[in-house]
Design an enzyme around this catalytic site. Structure first.
Site, PDB file in Angstrom:
ATOM      1  N   GLY A  14       0.785  -1.238   0.000  1.00  5.82           N
ATOM      2  CA  GLY A  14       0.000   0.000   0.000  1.00  5.82           C
ATOM      3  C   GLY A  14       0.813   1.283   0.000  1.00  5.82           C
ATOM      4  CB  SER A  16       3.850   2.581  -4.603  1.00  9.16           C
ATOM      5  OG  SER A  16       3.987   2.922  -5.959  1.00  9.16           O
ATOM      6  CB  SER A 137      -3.201  -8.659 -13.792  1.00  2.00           C
ATOM      7  OG  SER A 137      -2.792  -8.088 -15.036  1.00  2.00           O
ATOM      8  CE1 TYR A 150       1.544  -9.296 -12.412  1.00  2.00           C
ATOM      9  CE2 TYR A 150       0.447  -8.826 -14.498  1.00  2.00           C
ATOM     10  CZ  TYR A 150       0.641  -8.549 -13.156  1.00  2.00           C
ATOM     11  OH  TYR A 150      -0.057  -7.539 -12.560  1.00  2.00           O
TER      12      TYR A 150
HETATM   13  N1  LIG Z   1      -0.009  -1.077 -12.872  1.00  2.00           N
HETATM   14  C1  LIG Z   1      -0.676  -1.878 -13.644  1.00  2.00           C
HETATM   15  O1  LIG Z   1      -0.854  -1.601 -14.834  1.00  2.00           O
HETATM   16  C2  LIG Z   1      -1.276  -3.139 -13.096  1.00  2.00           C
HETATM   17  C3  LIG Z   1      -2.217  -3.806 -13.876  1.00  2.00           C
HETATM   18  C4  LIG Z   1      -2.838  -4.934 -13.366  1.00  2.00           C
HETATM   19  C5  LIG Z   1      -2.517  -5.379 -12.109  1.00  2.00           C
HETATM   20  N2  LIG Z   1      -1.568  -4.727 -11.373  1.00  2.00           N
HETATM   21  C6  LIG Z   1      -1.323  -5.214 -10.021  1.00  2.00           C
HETATM   22  O2  LIG Z   1      -1.695  -4.194  -9.118  1.00  2.00           O
HETATM   23  C7  LIG Z   1      -0.946  -4.271  -7.916  1.00  2.00           C
HETATM   24  C8  LIG Z   1      -0.316  -2.918  -7.607  1.00  2.00           C
HETATM   25  O3  LIG Z   1       0.369  -2.505  -8.724  1.00  2.00           O
HETATM   26  P1  LIG Z   1       0.850  -1.003  -8.979  1.00  2.00           P
HETATM   27  O4  LIG Z   1       1.174  -0.905 -10.423  1.00  2.00           O
HETATM   28  O5  LIG Z   1      -0.103  -0.047  -8.361  1.00  2.00           O
HETATM   29  O6  LIG Z   1       2.289  -1.080  -8.280  1.00  2.00           O
HETATM   30  P2  LIG Z   1       3.302  -0.060  -7.598  1.00  2.00           P
HETATM   31  O7  LIG Z   1       2.956   1.351  -7.803  1.00  2.00           O
HETATM   32  O8  LIG Z   1       4.674  -0.448  -7.963  1.00  2.00           O
HETATM   33  O9  LIG Z   1       3.130  -0.502  -6.109  1.00  2.00           O
HETATM   34  C9  LIG Z   1       3.534  -1.746  -5.690  1.00  2.00           C
HETATM   35  C10 LIG Z   1       3.429  -1.735  -4.195  1.00  2.00           C
HETATM   36  O10 LIG Z   1       3.552  -3.060  -3.708  1.00  2.00           O
HETATM   37  C11 LIG Z   1       4.638  -3.117  -2.792  1.00  2.00           C
HETATM   38  N3  LIG Z   1       5.222  -4.439  -2.909  1.00  2.00           N
HETATM   39  C12 LIG Z   1       5.860  -4.995  -3.959  1.00  2.00           C
HETATM   40  N4  LIG Z   1       6.278  -6.227  -3.647  1.00  2.00           N
HETATM   41  C13 LIG Z   1       5.868  -6.446  -2.362  1.00  2.00           C
HETATM   42  C14 LIG Z   1       5.990  -7.530  -1.466  1.00  2.00           C
HETATM   43  N5  LIG Z   1       6.646  -8.640  -1.801  1.00  2.00           N
HETATM   44  N6  LIG Z   1       5.441  -7.409  -0.245  1.00  2.00           N
HETATM   45  C15 LIG Z   1       4.782  -6.293   0.135  1.00  2.00           C
HETATM   46  N7  LIG Z   1       4.651  -5.239  -0.662  1.00  2.00           N
HETATM   47  C16 LIG Z   1       5.189  -5.324  -1.897  1.00  2.00           C
HETATM   48  C17 LIG Z   1       5.554  -1.977  -3.201  1.00  2.00           C
HETATM   49  O11 LIG Z   1       6.375  -1.536  -2.124  1.00  2.00           O
HETATM   50  P3  LIG Z   1       7.818  -2.210  -1.878  1.00  2.00           P
HETATM   51  O12 LIG Z   1       8.501  -2.280  -3.209  1.00  2.00           O
HETATM   52  O13 LIG Z   1       8.475  -1.286  -0.923  1.00  2.00           O
HETATM   53  O14 LIG Z   1       7.572  -3.546  -1.276  1.00  2.00           O
HETATM   54  C18 LIG Z   1       4.508  -0.923  -3.529  1.00  2.00           C
HETATM   55  O15 LIG Z   1       3.964  -0.366  -2.375  1.00  2.00           O
HETATM   56  C19 LIG Z   1       0.027  -5.430  -8.138  1.00  2.00           C
HETATM   57  O16 LIG Z   1      -0.542  -6.609  -7.609  1.00  2.00           O
HETATM   58  C20 LIG Z   1       0.102  -5.534  -9.656  1.00  2.00           C
HETATM   59  O17 LIG Z   1       0.477  -6.821 -10.080  1.00  2.00           O
HETATM   60  C21 LIG Z   1      -0.941  -3.630 -11.846  1.00  2.00           C
END
Ligand SMILES: NC(=O)c1ccc[n+]([C@@H]2O[C@H](COP(=O)([O-])OP(=O)(O)OC[C@H]3O[C@@H](n4cnc5c(N)ncnc54)[C@H](OP(=O)(O)O)[C@@H]3O)[C@@H](O)[C@H]2O)c1
Length: 244
Positions: A14, A16, A137, A150
């Site tokens: 949470g 980012s 996703s 993924y």
């Molecule tokens: N962005 C997209 O287009 C997209 C599309 C579909 C699904 N998603 C999914 O949506 C979710 C969030 O994505 P986002 O793009 O909003 O990502 P983001 O901005 O990079 O945020 C990722 C967050 O997850 C944390 N994180 C990563 N690995 C972790 C772990 N092992 N344990 C605990 N925290 C962890 C990160 O902090 P730390 O690195 O400090 O741990 C960060 O707070 C993910 O599940 C991603 O697969 C994203």
């Protein structure tokens, strides 16, 4: 009156992107929110940004001891949970023929294994009538080249939800999957070059990626009583990408 007045919410990953936007919105709507992430600096920044009614816990969702610590903190500070958004997830491109064991293990260990144990470890603290949702996703719904690992690691989540709805029916806990399409989070911005961004935008009907806030509002719907009759569903928020 807020939609989450007096509720306790836990949001993994949470610090980012979409989940951070959701955490801010949940607090605005009256919740106390616990957010987790691995990086201390990002956690501190997110806590400062949200400013009130938030607790940061440094925890890796792929590490079961860290998950125990996360929920021990929630138990100590608040005693129970109303909303769990298991959002921590990871993935990188890998074409069949070039996929490494590490890519496979990293994706499955967080997205499939970590998410399951996040929910399982939260359960003893859950209030009856609560809401659980996990971030899927739309990569798992469409055949995007290079994203098979993924996609597969996220495809398990709707299967979990369907089974857990039955298992949790007596406690009236709802379980759903929030499935975003391409969203311009900090993570996406850091891994996309111009070519990949253009490729993503070309499949979105409006030709513009989603914003984290557009997913946060869907998360609020799933967290609140507005979605009281939505259970076991995969709610796709991808601007229509999957249907064209
Ligand atoms: N962005 C997209 O287009 C997209 C599309 C579909 C699904 N998603 C999914 O949506 C979710 C969030 O994505 P986002 O793009 O909003 O990502 P983001 O901005 O990079 O945020 C990722 C967050 O997850 C944390 N994180 C990563 N690995 C972790 C772990 N092992 N344990 C605990 N925290 C962890 C990160 O902090 P730390 O690195 O400090 O741990 C960060 O707070 C993910 O599940 C991603 O697969 C994203």
């Amino acid at each position: 009156m807020g939609k989450l007045d007096g509720k306790v919410a836990v949001i993994t990953g949470g610090t980012s992107g979409m989940a951070l936007a959701g955490a801010k919105l949940f607090v605005d709507e009256g919740a106390h929110v616990f957010i987790s992430g691995r990086r201390k600096d990002a956690l501190d920044e997110a806590v400062a940004l949200i400013g009130r009614n938030v607790t940061g816990v440094q925890a890796d969702s792929a590490d079961l001891d860290d998950l125990d610590r996360l929920f021990a903190t929630v138990k100590r500070d608040k005693g129970s949970i109303d909303v769990l958004w298991a959002s921590a997830g990871t993935g990188e491109q890998g074409r069949l023929g070039e996929i490494t064991e590490k890519q496979f293990d990293d994706a499955f260990s967080l997205n499939a294994r970590g998410t399951l144990f996040t929910v399982q470890k939260a359960l003893p603290l859950f209030n009856d009538g609560g809401s659980i949702f996990m971030t899927g996703s739309n990569a798992s719904l469409r055949g995007y080249p290079d994203w098979s690992v993924y996609a597969a690691s996220k495809a398990v989540l709707p299967a979990y939800a369907r089974v857990w709805v039955s298992e949790l029916r007596d406690r009236k806990i709802r379980v759903n999957v929030l499935t975003p399409g391409q969203v311009s989070s900090p993570m996406m911005e850091s891994v996309m070059d111009a070519q990949l961004k253009a490729q993503f935008e070309s499949v979105i009907p409006r030709r513009e990626m989603g914003r984290p806030e557009e997913i946060a509002s869907v998360a609020l719907f799933l967290a609140s009583d507005d979605s009281s009759y939505v259970n076991g569903m995969e709610l796709v928020a991808d601007g229509g990408t999957t249907v064209i």
